[in-house]
Design a protein around this motif. Sequence first.
Motif, PDB file in Angstrom:
ATOM      1  N   TRP A 233       1.862  16.167   7.268  1.00 34.05           N
ATOM      2  CA  TRP A 233       0.746  15.446   6.660  1.00 34.05           C
ATOM      3  C   TRP A 233      -0.335  16.418   6.201  1.00 34.05           C
ATOM      4  CZ3 TRP A 233      -2.522  11.227   9.603  1.00 34.05           C
ATOM      5  CH2 TRP A 233      -3.185  10.450   8.662  1.00 34.05           C
ATOM      6  N   ARG A 234      -0.663  17.377   7.057  1.00 39.17           N
ATOM      7  CA  ARG A 234      -1.716  18.329   6.716  1.00 39.17           C
ATOM      8  C   ARG A 234      -1.281  19.241   5.581  1.00 39.17           C
ATOM      9  NH1 ARG A 234      -3.022  20.953  12.378  1.00 39.17           N
ATOM     10  NH2 ARG A 234      -4.146  22.431  11.044  1.00 39.17           N
ATOM     11  N   SER A 235      -0.001  19.601   5.516  1.00 36.83           N
ATOM     12  CA  SER A 235       0.479  20.442   4.412  1.00 36.83           C
ATOM     13  C   SER A 235       0.367  19.712   3.085  1.00 36.83           C
ATOM     14  CB  SER A 235       1.917  20.858   4.673  1.00 36.83           C
ATOM     15  OG  SER A 235       2.786  19.738   4.668  1.00 36.83           O
TER      16      SER A 235
ATOM     17  N   PHE B  53       0.832  -1.206   0.000  1.00 41.90           N
ATOM     18  CA  PHE B  53       0.000   0.000   0.000  1.00 41.90           C
ATOM     19  C   PHE B  53       0.865   1.255   0.000  1.00 41.90           C
ATOM     20  CE2 PHE B  53      -2.317   3.338   2.342  1.00 41.90           C
ATOM     21  CZ  PHE B  53      -3.382   3.504   1.472  1.00 41.90           C
ATOM     22  N   GLY B  54       2.014   1.204   0.675  1.00 46.31           N
ATOM     23  CA  GLY B  54       2.920   2.339   0.649  1.00 46.31           C
ATOM     24  C   GLY B  54       3.468   2.611  -0.738  1.00 46.31           C
ATOM     25  N   VAL B  55       3.731   1.548  -1.514  1.00 42.26           N
ATOM     26  CA  VAL B  55       4.205   1.725  -2.893  1.00 42.26           C
ATOM     27  C   VAL B  55       3.127   2.400  -3.737  1.00 42.26           C
ATOM     28  CG1 VAL B  55       4.998   0.528  -4.955  1.00 42.26           C
ATOM     29  CG2 VAL B  55       5.769  -0.235  -2.701  1.00 42.26           C
ATOM     30  N   TYR B  56       1.895   1.945  -3.588  1.00 40.76           N
ATOM     31  CA  TYR B  56       0.787   2.568  -4.324  1.00 40.76           C
ATOM     32  C   TYR B  56       0.635   4.041  -3.939  1.00 40.76           C
ATOM     33  CZ  TYR B  56      -4.045   3.978  -5.109  1.00 40.76           C
ATOM     34  OH  TYR B  56      -5.168   4.679  -5.452  1.00 40.76           O
ATOM     35  N   LEU B  57       0.688   4.317  -2.642  1.00 41.18           N
ATOM     36  CA  LEU B  57       0.541   5.694  -2.187  1.00 41.18           C
ATOM     37  C   LEU B  57       1.696   6.564  -2.667  1.00 41.18           C
ATOM     38  CD1 LEU B  57      -1.622   7.088  -0.423  1.00 41.18           C
ATOM     39  CD2 LEU B  57      -0.101   6.791   1.528  1.00 41.18           C
ATOM     40  N   ALA B  58       2.910   6.005  -2.677  1.00 36.39           N
ATOM     41  CA  ALA B  58       4.077   6.771  -3.130  1.00 36.39           C
ATOM     42  C   ALA B  58       3.980   7.093  -4.617  1.00 36.39           C
ATOM     43  CB  ALA B  58       5.349   5.982  -2.839  1.00 36.39           C
ATOM     44  N   ARG B  59       3.444   6.182  -5.408  1.00 41.51           N
ATOM     45  CA  ARG B  59       3.283   6.479  -6.835  1.00 41.51           C
ATOM     46  C   ARG B  59       2.293   7.620  -7.046  1.00 41.51           C
ATOM     47  NH1 ARG B  59       1.613   2.404 -11.879  1.00 41.51           N
ATOM     48  NH2 ARG B  59       2.044   3.957 -13.508  1.00 41.51           N
ATOM     49  N   VAL B  60       1.238   7.640  -6.237  1.00 42.13           N
ATOM     50  CA  VAL B  60       0.256   8.726  -6.342  1.00 42.13           C
ATOM     51  C   VAL B  60       0.907  10.067  -5.994  1.00 42.13           C
ATOM     52  CG1 VAL B  60      -1.884   9.638  -5.374  1.00 42.13           C
ATOM     53  CG2 VAL B  60      -1.692   7.202  -5.899  1.00 42.13           C
ATOM     54  N   PHE B  61       1.705  10.089  -4.942  1.00 39.26           N
ATOM     55  CA  PHE B  61       2.375  11.334  -4.546  1.00 39.26           C
ATOM     56  C   PHE B  61       3.431  11.746  -5.570  1.00 39.26           C
ATOM     57  CE2 PHE B  61       0.508  10.706  -0.375  1.00 39.26           C
ATOM     58  CZ  PHE B  61       0.336  12.004   0.072  1.00 39.26           C
ATOM     59  N   ALA B  62       4.164  10.774  -6.130  1.00 45.11           N
ATOM     60  CA  ALA B  62       5.158  11.109  -7.155  1.00 45.11           C
ATOM     61  C   ALA B  62       4.482  11.676  -8.395  1.00 45.11           C
ATOM     62  CB  ALA B  62       5.966   9.861  -7.512  1.00 45.11           C
ATOM     63  N   GLN B  63       3.306  11.153  -8.714  1.00 43.56           N
ATOM     64  CA  GLN B  63       2.572  11.638  -9.879  1.00 43.56           C
ATOM     65  C   GLN B  63       2.074  13.057  -9.674  1.00 43.56           C
ATOM     66  OE1 GLN B  63      -0.644   8.954 -10.825  1.00 43.56           O
ATOM     67  NE2 GLN B  63      -0.117   8.937 -12.972  1.00 43.56           N
ATOM     68  N   GLY B  64       1.720  13.403  -8.431  1.00 45.13           N
ATOM     69  CA  GLY B  64       1.126  14.711  -8.177  1.00 45.13           C
ATOM     70  C   GLY B  64       2.102  15.780  -7.758  1.00 45.13           C
ATOM     71  N   TYR B  65       3.273  15.397  -7.216  1.00 42.39           N
ATOM     72  CA  TYR B  65       4.164  16.380  -6.622  1.00 42.39           C
ATOM     73  C   TYR B  65       5.524  16.490  -7.303  1.00 42.39           C
ATOM     74  CZ  TYR B  65       0.897  16.599  -2.725  1.00 42.39           C
ATOM     75  OH  TYR B  65      -0.221  16.777  -1.967  1.00 42.39           O
TER      76      TYR B  65
ATOM     77  N   LEU C 172      12.588  12.901  -3.583  1.00 43.23           N
ATOM     78  CA  LEU C 172      12.219  12.613  -2.195  1.00 43.23           C
ATOM     79  C   LEU C 172      11.801  13.859  -1.423  1.00 43.23           C
ATOM     80  CD1 LEU C 172      11.927  10.260  -0.250  1.00 43.23           C
ATOM     81  CD2 LEU C 172      14.298  10.609   0.455  1.00 43.23           C
ATOM     82  N   PRO C 173      12.507  15.012  -1.533  1.00 35.75           N
ATOM     83  CA  PRO C 173      12.011  16.214  -0.831  1.00 35.75           C
ATOM     84  C   PRO C 173      10.630  16.657  -1.303  1.00 35.75           C
ATOM     85  CG  PRO C 173      14.324  16.482  -1.397  1.00 35.75           C
ATOM     86  CD  PRO C 173      13.860  15.237  -2.089  1.00 35.75           C
ATOM     87  N   MET C 174      10.339  16.519  -2.600  1.00 33.26           N
ATOM     88  CA  MET C 174       9.009  16.883  -3.088  1.00 33.26           C
ATOM     89  C   MET C 174       7.933  15.920  -2.595  1.00 33.26           C
ATOM     90  SD  MET C 174       9.611  18.135  -7.019  1.00 33.26           S
ATOM     91  CE  MET C 174      10.327  19.728  -7.369  1.00 33.26           C
ATOM     92  N   MET C 175       8.325  14.693  -2.284  1.00 34.90           N
ATOM     93  CA  MET C 175       7.385  13.688  -1.788  1.00 34.90           C
ATOM     94  C   MET C 175       7.404  13.628  -0.263  1.00 34.90           C
ATOM     95  SD  MET C 175       8.364  10.697  -4.517  1.00 34.90           S
ATOM     96  CE  MET C 175       7.349   9.470  -3.701  1.00 34.90           C
ATOM     97  N   ARG C 176       7.810  14.697   0.391  1.00 40.53           N
ATOM     98  CA  ARG C 176       7.963  14.676   1.844  1.00 40.53           C
ATOM     99  C   ARG C 176       6.661  14.342   2.560  1.00 40.53           C
ATOM    100  NH1 ARG C 176       9.829  20.185   4.581  1.00 40.53           N
ATOM    101  NH2 ARG C 176       7.832  20.770   3.646  1.00 40.53           N
ATOM    102  N   SER C 177       5.554  14.926   2.115  1.00 35.72           N
ATOM    103  CA  SER C 177       4.277  14.633   2.764  1.00 35.72           C
ATOM    104  C   SER C 177       3.876  13.181   2.564  1.00 35.72           C
ATOM    105  CB  SER C 177       3.188  15.568   2.233  1.00 35.72           C
ATOM    106  OG  SER C 177       3.101  15.471   0.818  1.00 35.72           O
ATOM    107  N   GLY C 178       4.151  12.631   1.385  1.00 39.31           N
ATOM    108  CA  GLY C 178       3.868  11.218   1.154  1.00 39.31           C
ATOM    109  C   GLY C 178       4.750  10.323   2.006  1.00 39.31           C
ATOM    110  N   PHE C 179       6.030  10.685   2.131  1.00 35.93           N
ATOM    111  CA  PHE C 179       6.948   9.936   2.984  1.00 35.93           C
ATOM    112  C   PHE C 179       6.447   9.923   4.425  1.00 35.93           C
ATOM    113  CE2 PHE C 179      10.545   9.760   5.876  1.00 35.93           C
ATOM    114  CZ  PHE C 179      11.280   8.688   5.396  1.00 35.93           C
ATOM    115  N   THR C 180       6.009  11.069   4.918  1.00 39.60           N
ATOM    116  CA  THR C 180       5.507  11.154   6.289  1.00 39.60           C
ATOM    117  C   THR C 180       4.249  10.328   6.474  1.00 39.60           C
ATOM    118  OG1 THR C 180       6.406  13.399   6.414  1.00 39.60           O
ATOM    119  CG2 THR C 180       4.818  12.753   8.097  1.00 39.60           C
TER     120      THR C 180
END
Length: 305
Positions: free
Chosen positions: A295-297, A177-189, A214-222
């Motif tokens: 997370w909220r940001s 699920f983390g891989v799926y979520l990370a792809r969504v964040f990479a696609q958007g950020y 990775l810095p652009m995906m900081r919220s997804g990482f968190t």
Amino acid sequence: MTTALDSRPAARGRDAADGGSPGRNTRPRWMSRAAVNAALVIAAVYTFFPAMWMLVAAAKSSTGIMDGHLLSFSDFDLLGNLRGLMHQDGGVYFRWLLNSFLYAGVGSVCSALVSCAAGYAFDKYHFRGKEKLFGLVLLGVLVPSAATVLPMYLLASKVHLVNTVWAVLIPSVVNPFGVYLARVFAQGYVPDEVVEAARVDGAGEVRIFGTIGLPMMRSGFTTILLFQFSAIWNGFFLALVMLSNQNLYPVSLGLFIWDQGVATDGPSLISLVIFGSVIAVTPVIVLFICLQRFWRSGLTAGSVK
């Protein structure tokens, strides 16, 4: 000739004749402000009463808990519970707590890194069979984690990792699920134009991911880290199957073993189990409070894109 303006007084007259109030939206009685507030109060009491019960019971002695008078101002023995927790089984509880920090801390950080790297790769790179491989990742999301414990135990026994720290840490790194979520964040950020510009400047792929992606995906990482930390901290079935050494138990498994001993060893352990549960849940709450701004940001940025 009748116009739209002429029809308004007539409409108001019909509303008055029907007993309605002109210019006022009628709502059902069950949607009134008092009814909604009452429903919210009932929901809040239902949600927070178990937490309040646990806090009060943690300060009670075993006798006060077994008597059932938890809301009375008597039988408080907070320091006695703390001393009992420190001396029970040689103070093994705090070793369990450190083990949980090791499993959940290292496991969640590594899992978030691996998930972000995999999600970034799935979004930014093109290779044969990418979507089919990602479909397997999504299939892993649908498989319950408990169903994979026995196969992982058999694999760990083949490489002699059973009853070691690695038997709990290595499976914790994998998070479909983390891989799926990370792809969504990479696609958007992470815009493709930024990645291409970095490649034109001569940056390597690892450097691009580490300094840009990775810095652009900081919220997804968190977000992934919080989810995985909570899952590892609260989970005990994997440790129950993999570990037999009491000194390697996480705090969730240790409290479960103590709770099973309440029926056989008497009610003296019940105050220690409740007090230990209050201490065990505190790090998760603190982590969510400390990291919620990231997370909220991320959620706020996603809402305005």
